[in-house]
Design an enzyme around this catalytic site. Structure first.
Site: not given
Ligand code: AP5
Length: 212
Positions: A13, A88, A123, A156, A167
């Site tokens: 994402k 979410r 990552r 991270r 997660r």
């Molecule tokens: P990346 O693009 O970083 O993936 P992502 O989908 O953004 O994953 P996140 O881990 O950031 O999502 P998340 O939803 O768990 O975390 P968030 O920060 O929102 O890609 C991942 C890796 O794969 C990278 O190394 C990239 O290079 C690689 N990659 C990407 N595409 C690829 C491909 N096609 N092929 C190969 N490699 C690839 O949330 C963190 C925490 O915050 C949550 O756990 C929760 O505690 C809290 N939080 C955030 N938002 C909320 C909410 N709305 N409600 C409640 N809690 C929340």
């Protein structure tokens, strides 16, 4: 244009949102990023959110909704934005509708759980500008150094294998149901997120730029 990215942790994402933001001139509202900044700055929100984030659990809806409501009032959101990581939960999705916001597209990235663990444990994130890399799939030019700003690349805290599995479980239980919510509104476009990074980005841009 208002876009929402949905998909499991590590689906890509943030990676694709960064390219689309650049191409279409839309700000990214990444709730995870905002929360991590708040933790770093030691704000009241950050102190409340930290324990949930470290454990791979969701931060309570009331904290998230207040934070998003505030952010969406900023002038840079006037002509649209990309929501990454929000909504979410079903109550968050319903709250968005109650705010009078209907996205133009809900971009659903589908990636199997078996691929996710390797993606997230590999990552690396720039501690300065937040640019994201992968040790194998998207390596920086120089190991440990950000291509964009020269900052230090870090792991991270919630990218350990055990927390990633937690997660994923939270995603399936609490976030997946929002897909049906937006499907009922006819807004969901699903993409295979397991292809090469640039191929997936091109498929997304194909839809958004109307050439698909
Ligand atoms: P990346 O693009 O970083 O993936 P992502 O989908 O953004 O994953 P996140 O881990 O950031 O999502 P998340 O939803 O768990 O975390 P968030 O920060 O929102 O890609 C991942 C890796 O794969 C990278 O190394 C990239 O290079 C690689 N990659 C990407 N595409 C690829 C491909 N096609 N092929 C190969 N490699 C690839 O949330 C963190 C925490 O915050 C949550 O756990 C929760 O505690 C809290 N939080 C955030 N938002 C909320 C909410 N709305 N409600 C409640 N809690 C929340």
């Amino acid at each position: 244009m208002k876009l929402i990215f949905i998909g499991p942790p590590g689906a890509g994402k943030g990676t694709h949102a960064a390219v689309i933001s650049e191409k279409l001139g839309l700000p990214i509202i990444g709730t995870g990023n905002i929360l991590r900044e708040s933790v770093k700055a030691g704000t009241e929100l950050g102190q409340k959110a930290k324990g949930y984030m470290d454990a791979g659990q969701l931060v309570p809806d009331d904290l998230i909704l207040a934070m998003v409501d505030e952010r969406l009032k900023a002038p840079d959101c006037a002509n649209g934005y990309i929501l990454d990581g929000f909504p979410r939960t079903l109550p968050q999705a319903e709250a968005l509708t109650a705010m009078g916001i209907t996205p133009d597209y809900v971009l659903d990235l589908e990636v199997d759980d078996s691929i996710i663990v390797g993606r997230l444990t590999g990552r690396r994130v720039c501690e300065n500008c937040g640019a994201t890399y992968h040790v194998v799939n998207l390596p920086p030019k120089q190991e440990g150094v950000c291509d964009v700003c020269g900052g230090k690349l870090t792991v991270r805290k919630d990218d350990t294998e055990a927390t990633v599995r937690e997660r994923l479980s939270v995603y399936h239980q609490q976030t997946e149901p929002i897909k049906a919510y937006f499907e009922n509104m006819g807004l969901v476009h699903s993409f295979d997120g397991s292809g090469k990074v640039n191929e997936v980005t091109q498929a997304l841009l194909g839809l958004l730029e109307g050439t698909r």
